[in-house]
Design an enzyme around this catalytic site. Structure first.
Site, PDB file in Angstrom:
ATOM      1  N   ASP A 163      -7.899  -5.361  -0.180  1.00 33.03           N
ATOM      2  CA  ASP A 163      -8.366  -6.254  -1.252  1.00 33.03           C
ATOM      3  C   ASP A 163      -8.000  -7.712  -1.037  1.00 33.03           C
ATOM      4  O   ASP A 163      -8.460  -8.579  -1.783  1.00 33.03           O
ATOM      5  CB  ASP A 163      -7.768  -5.785  -2.593  1.00 33.03           C
ATOM      6  CG  ASP A 163      -8.353  -4.436  -2.995  1.00 33.03           C
ATOM      7  OD1 ASP A 163      -7.579  -3.521  -3.303  1.00 33.03           O
ATOM      8  OD2 ASP A 163      -9.588  -4.301  -2.945  1.00 33.03           O
ATOM      9  N   HIS A 176       0.862  -1.194   0.000  1.00 32.41           N
ATOM     10  CA  HIS A 176       0.000   0.000   0.000  1.00 32.41           C
ATOM     11  C   HIS A 176       0.889   1.231   0.000  1.00 32.41           C
ATOM     12  O   HIS A 176       1.915   1.262   0.645  1.00 32.41           O
ATOM     13  CB  HIS A 176      -0.903   0.019   1.245  1.00 32.41           C
ATOM     14  CG  HIS A 176      -2.085   0.910   1.085  1.00 32.41           C
ATOM     15  ND1 HIS A 176      -2.010   2.255   1.308  1.00 32.41           N
ATOM     16  CD2 HIS A 176      -3.358   0.660   0.680  1.00 32.41           C
ATOM     17  CE1 HIS A 176      -3.191   2.804   1.082  1.00 32.41           C
ATOM     18  NE2 HIS A 176      -4.032   1.862   0.687  1.00 32.41           N
TER      19      HIS A 176
HETATM   20  C1  SDX Z   1      -6.190  -0.141  -3.101  1.00 36.17           C
HETATM   21  O1  SDX Z   1      -4.436   4.419  -2.204  1.00 36.17           O
HETATM   22  C2  SDX Z   1      -5.354   3.776  -1.607  1.00 36.17           C
HETATM   23  O2  SDX Z   1      -5.775   4.142  -0.505  1.00 36.17           O
HETATM   24  C3  SDX Z   1      -5.932   2.573  -2.374  1.00 36.17           C
HETATM   25  C4  SDX Z   1      -6.924   1.736  -1.600  1.00 36.17           C
HETATM   26  C5  SDX Z   1      -8.202   2.490  -1.340  1.00 36.17           C
HETATM   27  O3  SDX Z   1      -8.922   2.148  -0.382  1.00 36.17           O
HETATM   28  O4  SDX Z   1      -8.551   3.358  -2.203  1.00 36.17           O
HETATM   29  O5  SDX Z   1      -6.392   1.322  -0.343  1.00 36.17           O
HETATM   30  C6  SDX Z   1      -7.337   0.508  -2.401  1.00 36.17           C
HETATM   31  O6  SDX Z   1      -5.950   0.164  -4.243  1.00 36.17           O
HETATM   32  C7  SDX Z   1      -5.321  -1.101  -2.350  1.00 36.17           C
HETATM   33  C8  SDX Z   1      -4.106  -1.615  -3.211  1.00 36.17           C
HETATM   34  C9  SDX Z   1      -4.609  -2.733  -4.110  1.00 36.17           C
HETATM   35  N1  SDX Z   1      -3.573  -3.098  -5.098  1.00 36.17           N
HETATM   36  C10 SDX Z   1      -2.888  -4.270  -4.958  1.00 36.17           C
HETATM   37  O7  SDX Z   1      -3.046  -5.069  -4.029  1.00 36.17           O
HETATM   38  C11 SDX Z   1      -1.919  -4.553  -6.109  1.00 36.17           C
HETATM   39  C12 SDX Z   1      -0.595  -5.079  -5.560  1.00 36.17           C
HETATM   40  N2  SDX Z   1       0.046  -3.991  -4.847  1.00 36.17           N
HETATM   41  C13 SDX Z   1       1.065  -3.247  -5.518  1.00 36.17           C
HETATM   42  O8  SDX Z   1       0.859  -3.060  -6.889  1.00 36.17           O
HETATM   43  C14 SDX Z   1       1.537  -2.025  -4.737  1.00 36.17           C
HETATM   44  O9  SDX Z   1       1.815  -2.445  -3.457  1.00 36.17           O
HETATM   45  C15 SDX Z   1       0.655  -0.793  -4.668  1.00 36.17           C
HETATM   46  C16 SDX Z   1       0.240  -0.324  -6.028  1.00 36.17           C
HETATM   47  C17 SDX Z   1      -0.567  -1.056  -3.848  1.00 36.17           C
HETATM   48  C18 SDX Z   1       1.459   0.297  -3.973  1.00 36.17           C
HETATM   49  O10 SDX Z   1       2.514   0.562  -4.814  1.00 36.17           O
HETATM   50  P1  SDX Z   1       3.676   1.584  -4.392  1.00 36.17           P
HETATM   51  O11 SDX Z   1       3.417   2.251  -3.113  1.00 36.17           O
HETATM   52  O12 SDX Z   1       3.891   2.429  -5.587  1.00 36.17           O
HETATM   53  O13 SDX Z   1       4.863   0.609  -4.097  1.00 36.17           O
HETATM   54  P2  SDX Z   1       6.043   0.472  -5.069  1.00 36.17           P
HETATM   55  O14 SDX Z   1       5.512   0.083  -6.402  1.00 36.17           O
HETATM   56  O15 SDX Z   1       6.880   1.705  -4.925  1.00 36.17           O
HETATM   57  O16 SDX Z   1       6.832  -0.787  -4.468  1.00 36.17           O
HETATM   58  C19 SDX Z   1       7.810  -0.618  -3.477  1.00 36.17           C
HETATM   59  C20 SDX Z   1       8.606  -1.916  -3.514  1.00 36.17           C
HETATM   60  C21 SDX Z   1       9.061  -2.280  -4.939  1.00 36.17           C
HETATM   61  O17 SDX Z   1      10.220  -3.092  -4.804  1.00 36.17           O
HETATM   62  P3  SDX Z   1      11.681  -2.344  -4.955  1.00 36.17           P
HETATM   63  O18 SDX Z   1      11.634  -1.601  -6.264  1.00 36.17           O
HETATM   64  O19 SDX Z   1      11.788  -1.442  -3.748  1.00 36.17           O
HETATM   65  O20 SDX Z   1      12.670  -3.485  -4.945  1.00 36.17           O
HETATM   66  O21 SDX Z   1       7.765  -3.002  -3.089  1.00 36.17           O
HETATM   67  C22 SDX Z   1       7.581  -3.906  -4.169  1.00 36.17           C
HETATM   68  C23 SDX Z   1       7.946  -3.161  -5.436  1.00 36.17           C
HETATM   69  O22 SDX Z   1       8.380  -4.067  -6.459  1.00 36.17           O
HETATM   70  N3  SDX Z   1       6.152  -4.258  -4.163  1.00 36.17           N
HETATM   71  C24 SDX Z   1       5.678  -5.484  -4.344  1.00 36.17           C
HETATM   72  C25 SDX Z   1       4.291  -5.382  -4.179  1.00 36.17           C
HETATM   73  N4  SDX Z   1       3.957  -4.113  -3.919  1.00 36.17           N
HETATM   74  C26 SDX Z   1       5.116  -3.407  -3.925  1.00 36.17           C
HETATM   75  N5  SDX Z   1       6.314  -6.652  -4.628  1.00 36.17           N
HETATM   76  C27 SDX Z   1       5.521  -7.741  -4.743  1.00 36.17           C
HETATM   77  N6  SDX Z   1       4.163  -7.730  -4.596  1.00 36.17           N
HETATM   78  C28 SDX Z   1       3.519  -6.570  -4.310  1.00 36.17           C
HETATM   79  N7  SDX Z   1       2.195  -6.543  -4.175  1.00 36.17           N
END
Ligand code: SDX
Length: 392
Positions: free
Chosen positions: A328, A271
């Site tokens: 989710d 998140h």
């Molecule tokens: C919702 O914003 C809100 O409030 C949204 C929400 C709401 O109520 O409106 O809460 C609802 O959208 C919840 C999120 C649902 N989406 C998912 O579950 C999809 C999977 N999650 C990821 O795509 C991700 O965690 C996000 C999109 C939710 C957040 O992305 P960020 O904050 O941009 O994190 P990032 O992409 O900068 O990642 C940071 C690191 C990265 O690794 P490094 O580059 O540091 O090595 O964490 C890793 C990412 O690769 N990472 C994950 C991951 N999420 C982040 N690795 C594996 N699996 C994941 N799910």
């Protein structure tokens, strides 16, 4: 202090905003709607009460809630011509695409909902969309299921009526266990608002051009559809099903999620704001256990989800990146148990988020905020002279 922060004067151009609706503390895993904790609201309020709280800022009295609900019921008819638009979609159309289109189309049948400057005009548009959106959501489902469209039963509660619109059958043998509608009510509360997430920011910025409430909501629905946002609840169950089909080896999928070459992510994890547990995920996980056991449902996918969560909480890749289950991760498991098909999971998120989007749009309009105009850091070419095609 409830998290009031002072933004630098330049914030007007950065897409950030001041809001008094929802407070998040990502480090402590705190979520409050108008100062009330999500835990208390999920436990003690119903969805329409929470919708009123988010939109108008106070928990309603009995009389206020009754008037609000009656005003909504009075608007629950959707023009029959909207069905012609629905008919134009193939059965296979994703309900989120159907919903964003039909929500936009509502403008054509309710032109007075566009130029709303007074609180009364805003109120009229708000009750219209709160009334018609559940109908459109149920219609989007029934279209796919090949079922006749109906308007439900206004003698029922808001969520009970929605459930009946979804699952009523032509031969009339409809019944529902109140545990199901109570679980649905709680899920909708947990999704009702979440500060300036992607879809809410979309609603605010589209609304800031005074394009009108319905089309601003339609834009929000499209933003929510993405698998990185609300579309994740559908993607989580598809991922858990894939793990089950693959023999239930959660470790294999964890390793895949770490592979930078592979775009696969563990859906339902991580998140932007919560760098601790998403408080909603905790409540939903508990509710999933309660709903499945009270309905006598054994879902192997719930056990896989718990196994995945346990492993992630002990895996340094996830712990170092503060990746915890989000709202989710478990919600789809409950939707399934309630008989809601997977393609309807994100529309359920939209139905839950509707009051939050409306509250944020109303706040932005009442504060007479300027049109949203985020700036950029330019990283392109510096000035250069034109070159004729012969010289390129
Ligand atoms: C919702 O914003 C809100 O409030 C949204 C929400 C709401 O109520 O409106 O809460 C609802 O959208 C919840 C999120 C649902 N989406 C998912 O579950 C999809 C999977 N999650 C990821 O795509 C991700 O965690 C996000 C999109 C939710 C957040 O992305 P960020 O904050 O941009 O994190 P990032 O992409 O900068 O990642 C940071 C690191 C990265 O690794 P490094 O580059 O540091 O090595 O964490 C890793 C990412 O690769 N990472 C994950 C991951 N999420 C982040 N690795 C594996 N699996 C994941 N799910």
């Amino acid at each position: 202090t409830g998290g009031i922060t002072t933004l630098d004067p330049g914030y007007k151009n950065t897409g950030s905003c001041e809001s008094a609706i929802t407070f998040l503390d990502g480090e402590k895993g705190i979520l409050r709607y108008r100062g009330y904790s999500i835990e208390e609201l999920a436990d003690k309020a119903d969805f329409l009460e929470v919708a009123y709280l988010l939109i108008f800022g106070e928990l309603p009295t009995k009389g206020q809630l009754e008037k609000f609900h009656n005003d909504i019921k009075a608007q629950s008819h959707v023009d029959e011509d909207v069905k012609k638009i629905l008919d134009g979609f193939p059965k296979s159309a994703h309900p989120m695409g159907v919903l964003s289109s039909l929500t936009s189309a509502l403008v054509a049948f309710n032109p007075s909902s566009v130029n709303v400057d007074s609180e009364e005009e805003m109120y009229n548009a708000i009750v219209k969309v709160l009334a018609k959106f559940p109908v459109l959501t149920a219609w989007a489902y029934r279209k796919r299921a090949g079922l006749p469209l109906d308007y439900g039963d206004n003698s029922l509660g808001y969520v009970e009526n929605f459930h009946k619109m979804m699952f009523n059958r032509p031969n009339g043998n409809y019944s529902v266990d109140e545990k199901v509608t109570n679980a649905l009510d709680k899920l909708l509360i947990l999704h009702a608002d979440h500060e300036q997430n992607c879809s809410t920011s979309t609603v605010r910025i589209v609304g800031s051009s005074h394009a009108g409430l319905f089309v601003s909501l339609s834009a929000g629905i499209n933003a929510l559809w993405g698998p990185l946002h609300g579309g994740a609840n559908q993607a989580v169950v598809e991922m858990l099903e894939a793990i089950k089909e693959d023999g239930g080896d959660t470790h294999k999928f964890m390793e895949k999620a770490k592979d930078k070459e592979d775009p696969f992510r563990l859906m339902g994890f991580g998140h932007r704001v919560y760098k601790n547990f998403d408080p909603r995920a905790k409540i939903i996980k508990k509710a999933a256990d309660e709903v499945l056991s009270s309905l006598g449902i054994e879902d192997p996918v719930l056990d896989i989800a718990k196994g995945l969560e346990k492993e992630a909480l002990e895996d340094s890749y996830f712990v170092d990146r503060k990746l915890y289950p989000n709202v989710d991760f478990y919600s789809g498991i409950i939707y399934r148990a309630l008989g809601i098909p997977v393609e309807m999971f994100t529309p359920m998120f939209a139905l839950g988020r509707l009051p939050g989007w409306i509250a944020q749009w109303r706040e932005m309009r009442l504060r007479k905020e300027p049109i949203g105009r985020p700036r950029q850091v330019y990283i392109g070419e510096t000035h250069r002279d034109f070159k004729s095609i012969e010289k390129r």
